[in-house]
Scaffold this motif. Structure first.
Motif, PDB file in Angstrom:
ATOM      1  N   ALA A  13       0.830  -1.206   0.000  1.00 57.00           N
ATOM      2  CA  ALA A  13       0.000   0.000   0.000  1.00 57.00           C
ATOM      3  C   ALA A  13       0.868   1.262   0.000  1.00 57.00           C
ATOM      4  CB  ALA A  13      -0.924   0.004   1.223  1.00 57.00           C
ATOM      5  N   ILE A  14       1.977   1.218   0.752  1.00 56.73           N
ATOM      6  CA  ILE A  14       2.895   2.361   0.759  1.00 56.73           C
ATOM      7  C   ILE A  14       3.609   2.469  -0.586  1.00 56.73           C
ATOM      8  CG2 ILE A  14       4.912   3.405   1.864  1.00 56.73           C
ATOM      9  CD1 ILE A  14       4.180   1.924   4.427  1.00 56.73           C
ATOM     10  N   ALA A  15       4.123   1.352  -1.073  1.00 58.98           N
ATOM     11  CA  ALA A  15       4.875   1.362  -2.332  1.00 58.98           C
ATOM     12  C   ALA A  15       4.020   1.867  -3.490  1.00 58.98           C
ATOM     13  CB  ALA A  15       5.397  -0.041  -2.631  1.00 58.98           C
ATOM     14  N   SER A  16       2.750   1.444  -3.524  1.00 53.43           N
ATOM     15  CA  SER A  16       1.875   1.849  -4.632  1.00 53.43           C
ATOM     16  C   SER A  16       1.631   3.353  -4.632  1.00 53.43           C
ATOM     17  CB  SER A  16       0.546   1.103  -4.551  1.00 53.43           C
ATOM     18  OG  SER A  16      -0.185   1.476  -3.396  1.00 53.43           O
ATOM     19  N   TYR A  17       1.623   3.953  -3.436  1.00 59.11           N
ATOM     20  CA  TYR A  17       1.409   5.407  -3.345  1.00 59.11           C
ATOM     21  C   TYR A  17       2.546   6.161  -4.026  1.00 59.11           C
ATOM     22  CZ  TYR A  17       0.162   9.948  -1.385  1.00 59.11           C
ATOM     23  OH  TYR A  17      -0.205  11.257  -1.232  1.00 59.11           O
ATOM     24  N   TYR A  18       3.754   5.608  -3.959  1.00 60.09           N
ATOM     25  CA  TYR A  18       4.917   6.304  -4.500  1.00 60.09           C
ATOM     26  C   TYR A  18       5.293   5.860  -5.913  1.00 60.09           C
ATOM     27  CZ  TYR A  18       5.455   8.386   0.056  1.00 60.09           C
ATOM     28  OH  TYR A  18       5.225   9.128   1.204  1.00 60.09           O
ATOM     29  N   LYS A  19       4.395   5.159  -6.572  1.00 60.78           N
ATOM     30  CA  LYS A  19       4.608   4.790  -7.967  1.00 60.78           C
ATOM     31  C   LYS A  19       3.917   5.766  -8.918  1.00 60.78           C
ATOM     32  CE  LYS A  19       5.229  -0.195  -7.296  1.00 60.78           C
ATOM     33  NZ  LYS A  19       4.637  -1.554  -7.479  1.00 60.78           N
ATOM     34  N   GLU A  20       3.070   6.604  -8.354  1.00 60.53           N
ATOM     35  CA  GLU A  20       2.287   7.516  -9.182  1.00 60.53           C
ATOM     36  C   GLU A  20       2.641   8.969  -8.863  1.00 60.53           C
ATOM     37  OE1 GLU A  20      -1.807   6.664  -8.549  1.00 60.53           O
ATOM     38  OE2 GLU A  20      -1.644   4.546  -9.078  1.00 60.53           O
ATOM     39  N   GLU A  21       2.556   9.811  -9.864  1.00 58.55           N
ATOM     40  CA  GLU A  21       2.728  11.254  -9.718  1.00 58.55           C
ATOM     41  C   GLU A  21       4.015  11.624  -8.989  1.00 58.55           C
ATOM     42  OE1 GLU A  21      -0.787  13.385  -8.441  1.00 58.55           O
ATOM     43  OE2 GLU A  21      -2.053  11.725  -9.036  1.00 58.55           O
ATOM     44  N   ILE A  22       5.137  11.078  -9.463  1.00 57.64           N
ATOM     45  CA  ILE A  22       6.431  11.379  -8.859  1.00 57.64           C
ATOM     46  C   ILE A  22       6.924  12.740  -9.364  1.00 57.64           C
ATOM     47  CG2 ILE A  22       8.854  10.681  -8.713  1.00 57.64           C
ATOM     48  CD1 ILE A  22       7.933   7.785  -8.943  1.00 57.64           C
ATOM     49  N   VAL A  23       7.100  13.674  -8.451  1.00 58.07           N
ATOM     50  CA  VAL A  23       7.609  15.005  -8.791  1.00 58.07           C
ATOM     51  C   VAL A  23       9.128  15.008  -8.747  1.00 58.07           C
ATOM     52  CG1 VAL A  23       7.702  17.432  -8.062  1.00 58.07           C
ATOM     53  CG2 VAL A  23       5.532  16.171  -7.958  1.00 58.07           C
ATOM     54  N   SER A  24       9.686  14.410  -7.699  1.00 52.47           N
ATOM     55  CA  SER A  24      11.137  14.330  -7.558  1.00 52.47           C
ATOM     56  C   SER A  24      11.535  12.880  -7.284  1.00 52.47           C
ATOM     57  CB  SER A  24      11.625  15.223  -6.403  1.00 52.47           C
ATOM     58  OG  SER A  24      12.967  14.924  -6.074  1.00 52.47           O
ATOM     59  N   SER A  25      12.236  12.288  -8.214  1.00 48.70           N
ATOM     60  CA  SER A  25      12.684  10.906  -8.027  1.00 48.70           C
ATOM     61  C   SER A  25      13.694  10.816  -6.886  1.00 48.70           C
ATOM     62  CB  SER A  25      13.278  10.354  -9.320  1.00 48.70           C
ATOM     63  OG  SER A  25      14.386  11.138  -9.736  1.00 48.70           O
ATOM     64  N   ASP A  26      14.470  11.890  -6.661  1.00 53.74           N
ATOM     65  CA  ASP A  26      15.432  11.908  -5.557  1.00 53.74           C
ATOM     66  C   ASP A  26      14.704  11.842  -4.211  1.00 53.74           C
ATOM     67  OD1 ASP A  26      17.676  12.073  -7.202  1.00 53.74           O
ATOM     68  OD2 ASP A  26      17.587  14.269  -7.278  1.00 53.74           O
ATOM     69  N   LEU A  27      13.599  12.564  -4.096  1.00 57.67           N
ATOM     70  CA  LEU A  27      12.831  12.544  -2.856  1.00 57.67           C
ATOM     71  C   LEU A  27      12.191  11.172  -2.646  1.00 57.67           C
ATOM     72  CD1 LEU A  27      11.597  13.938  -0.387  1.00 57.67           C
ATOM     73  CD2 LEU A  27       9.734  14.745  -1.862  1.00 57.67           C
ATOM     74  N   THR A  28      11.606  10.636  -3.695  1.00 57.54           N
ATOM     75  CA  THR A  28      10.978   9.316  -3.588  1.00 57.54           C
ATOM     76  C   THR A  28      11.999   8.253  -3.199  1.00 57.54           C
ATOM     77  OG1 THR A  28       9.306   9.912  -5.235  1.00 57.54           O
ATOM     78  CG2 THR A  28       9.646   7.565  -4.822  1.00 57.54           C
ATOM     79  N   LYS A  29      13.190   8.348  -3.752  1.00 57.36           N
ATOM     80  CA  LYS A  29      14.262   7.400  -3.412  1.00 57.36           C
ATOM     81  C   LYS A  29      14.595   7.465  -1.926  1.00 57.36           C
ATOM     82  CE  LYS A  29      19.027   6.183  -4.649  1.00 57.36           C
ATOM     83  NZ  LYS A  29      20.204   6.546  -5.507  1.00 57.36           N
ATOM     84  N   ALA A  30      14.667   8.684  -1.391  1.00 64.12           N
ATOM     85  CA  ALA A  30      14.991   8.858   0.028  1.00 64.12           C
ATOM     86  C   ALA A  30      13.861   8.348   0.921  1.00 64.12           C
ATOM     87  CB  ALA A  30      15.271  10.331   0.320  1.00 64.12           C
ATOM     88  N   ILE A  31      12.631   8.597   0.520  1.00 70.11           N
ATOM     89  CA  ILE A  31      11.474   8.120   1.279  1.00 70.11           C
ATOM     90  C   ILE A  31      11.488   6.599   1.351  1.00 70.11           C
ATOM     91  CG2 ILE A  31       8.954   7.883   1.236  1.00 70.11           C
ATOM     92  CD1 ILE A  31       8.898  10.727  -0.019  1.00 70.11           C
ATOM     93  N   LEU A  32      11.620   5.962   0.205  1.00 69.46           N
ATOM     94  CA  LEU A  32      11.562   4.497   0.149  1.00 69.46           C
ATOM     95  C   LEU A  32      12.777   3.852   0.805  1.00 69.46           C
ATOM     96  CD1 LEU A  32      10.039   3.965  -3.410  1.00 69.46           C
ATOM     97  CD2 LEU A  32       8.904   3.811  -1.186  1.00 69.46           C
ATOM     98  N   TYR A  33      13.893   4.561   0.858  1.00 69.78           N
ATOM     99  CA  TYR A  33      15.079   4.061   1.554  1.00 69.78           C
ATOM    100  C   TYR A  33      14.741   3.763   3.011  1.00 69.78           C
ATOM    101  CZ  TYR A  33      19.674   4.111   3.826  1.00 69.78           C
ATOM    102  OH  TYR A  33      20.781   3.798   4.595  1.00 69.78           O
ATOM    103  N   SER A  34      14.054   4.693   3.654  1.00 70.72           N
ATOM    104  CA  SER A  34      13.697   4.495   5.064  1.00 70.72           C
ATOM    105  C   SER A  34      12.484   3.587   5.227  1.00 70.72           C
ATOM    106  CB  SER A  34      13.435   5.844   5.733  1.00 70.72           C
ATOM    107  OG  SER A  34      14.636   6.586   5.852  1.00 70.72           O
ATOM    108  N   VAL A  35      11.521   3.688   4.338  1.00 64.19           N
ATOM    109  CA  VAL A  35      10.341   2.818   4.405  1.00 64.19           C
ATOM    110  C   VAL A  35      10.754   1.349   4.282  1.00 64.19           C
ATOM    111  CG1 VAL A  35       8.270   2.089   3.159  1.00 64.19           C
ATOM    112  CG2 VAL A  35       8.663   4.524   3.601  1.00 64.19           C
ATOM    113  N   ASN A  36      11.705   1.083   3.393  1.00 68.14           N
ATOM    114  CA  ASN A  36      12.112  -0.294   3.103  1.00 68.14           C
ATOM    115  C   ASN A  36      13.269  -0.785   3.971  1.00 68.14           C
ATOM    116  OD1 ASN A  36      10.168  -0.418   1.070  1.00 68.14           O
ATOM    117  ND2 ASN A  36      11.584   0.349  -0.481  1.00 68.14           N
ATOM    118  N   ALA A  37      13.599  -0.025   5.006  1.00 75.75           N
ATOM    119  CA  ALA A  37      14.737  -0.385   5.858  1.00 75.75           C
ATOM    120  C   ALA A  37      14.409  -1.503   6.837  1.00 75.75           C
ATOM    121  CB  ALA A  37      15.222   0.844   6.631  1.00 75.75           C
ATOM    122  N   GLY A  38      13.188  -1.961   6.821  1.00 72.95           N
ATOM    123  CA  GLY A  38      12.789  -3.035   7.726  1.00 72.95           C
ATOM    124  C   GLY A  38      11.847  -2.531   8.794  1.00 72.95           C
ATOM    125  N   GLY A  39      11.986  -3.061   9.980  1.00 71.97           N
ATOM    126  CA  GLY A  39      11.058  -2.697  11.051  1.00 71.97           C
ATOM    127  C   GLY A  39       9.977  -3.746  11.192  1.00 71.97           C
TER     128      GLY A  39
END
Length: 291
Positions: A13-39
């Protein structure tokens, strides 16, 4: 549904939100870096397992609610690690966001997660009145009335000898309200009466206390490999913690008593609502130090 699948669908559900309407790929990369870090995905998992405990079959409308909560939590970790906050180089065993990228990017990634959470929550097709309640509840749990307010108290409390009431105020807001949210949200989605939602909230409050006491204990007893972050940070910052105020033995007792009290509430729900407590009990028991 199996726990691993519940977590997988929350992540999707989180990943799908960041597959659409990407304004800055650098920002999305940083967001997903922490989202996908585990936990452990504890907060969304509690929400979804509570729904199943009350006999609700999980649908695609429930996962945006769970995922929005994890987004808020992840954003808070990014900001908490910044040099102006707790100043840590590692989180979940990998470089923190500002070390992997830079401080400005980390700040913006945290900002995005805080705001995007409400956009994702709004995509659920649950009745509008429930979504409004959940939005208000999440804002109160995360903002100046909850987590962020508690973080401010925490910063101001460094290098000071705090009383128990001060410590409770810090942790009930900084950590407790975001952990209380899945319990209250599950009550709302399950159409429980007000008094039952309040009982769920009490259980969530107890879990939040236990979680923070456990975190305080591990900060002084665990090493980097166990924590995935720098240990003994509270000692360096001269923070008042449960171990520093009550000692290690009593802190462990507080942790276990809080978990026992929360479990008793679910035993009551088993009797009064035919609530299936087995899976939620398993998750709660993992918070014990010897789990």
């Amino acid at each position: 549904m199996k726990e691993a699948r519940v977590i997988e669908l929350t992540n999707e559900a989180i990943a799908s939100y960041y597959k659409e309407e990407i304004v800055s790929s650098d920002l999305t990369k940083a967001i997903l870096y922490s989202v996908n870090a585990g936990g452990k995905r504890l907060r969304p998992l509690l929400f979804l397992l509570l729904l199943e405990g009350f006999g609700i079959s999980l649908t695609e409308d429930h996962y945006p609610i769970a995922a929005s909560l994890e987004m808020i939590h992840t954003g808070s970790l990014i900001h908490d690690d910044l040099p102006a906050m707790d100043d840590d180089d590692y989180r979940r065993g990998q470089l923190t966001n500002h070390k992997q990228f830079d401080e400005a990017t980390a700040i913006l990634a945290g900002d995005a997660l805080f705001l995007d959470a409400f956009g994702l929550l709004a995509t659920s097709s649950l009745p509008a009145d429930k979504i409004v309640q959940l939005v208000k509840l999440l804002s109160d749990a995360a903002g100046s009335r909850g987590m962020v307010g508690g973080q401010m108290l925490d910063i101001k409390g460094e290098h000071q000898a705090l009383e128990e009431a001060d410590l409770v105020a810090i942790h009930s807001n900084k950590t407790g309200k975001l952990l209380k949210y899945p319990f209250l949200a599950a009550g709302i989605v399950s159409d429980l009466p007000k008094q039952d939602i309040e009982r769920l909230g009490k259980a969530g409050q107890l879990i939040g206390l236990a979680f923070q006491v456990r975190d305080d204990i591990l900060d002084v007893t665990a090493d980097f490999s166990e924590l995935g972050k720098t240990p003994k940070k509270d000692i360096v910052a001269e923070k008042t913690t449960y171990p520093s105020l009550f000692g290690l033995e009593q802190s462990i007792s507080i942790l276990n008593q809080s978990l026992d009290d929360a479990l008793r509430i679910f035993e009551e729900f088993e009797n009064s609502h035919q609530f299936d407590a087995q899976r939620i009990r398993t998750v709660i028991e993992r918070l014990r130090l010897d789990a």
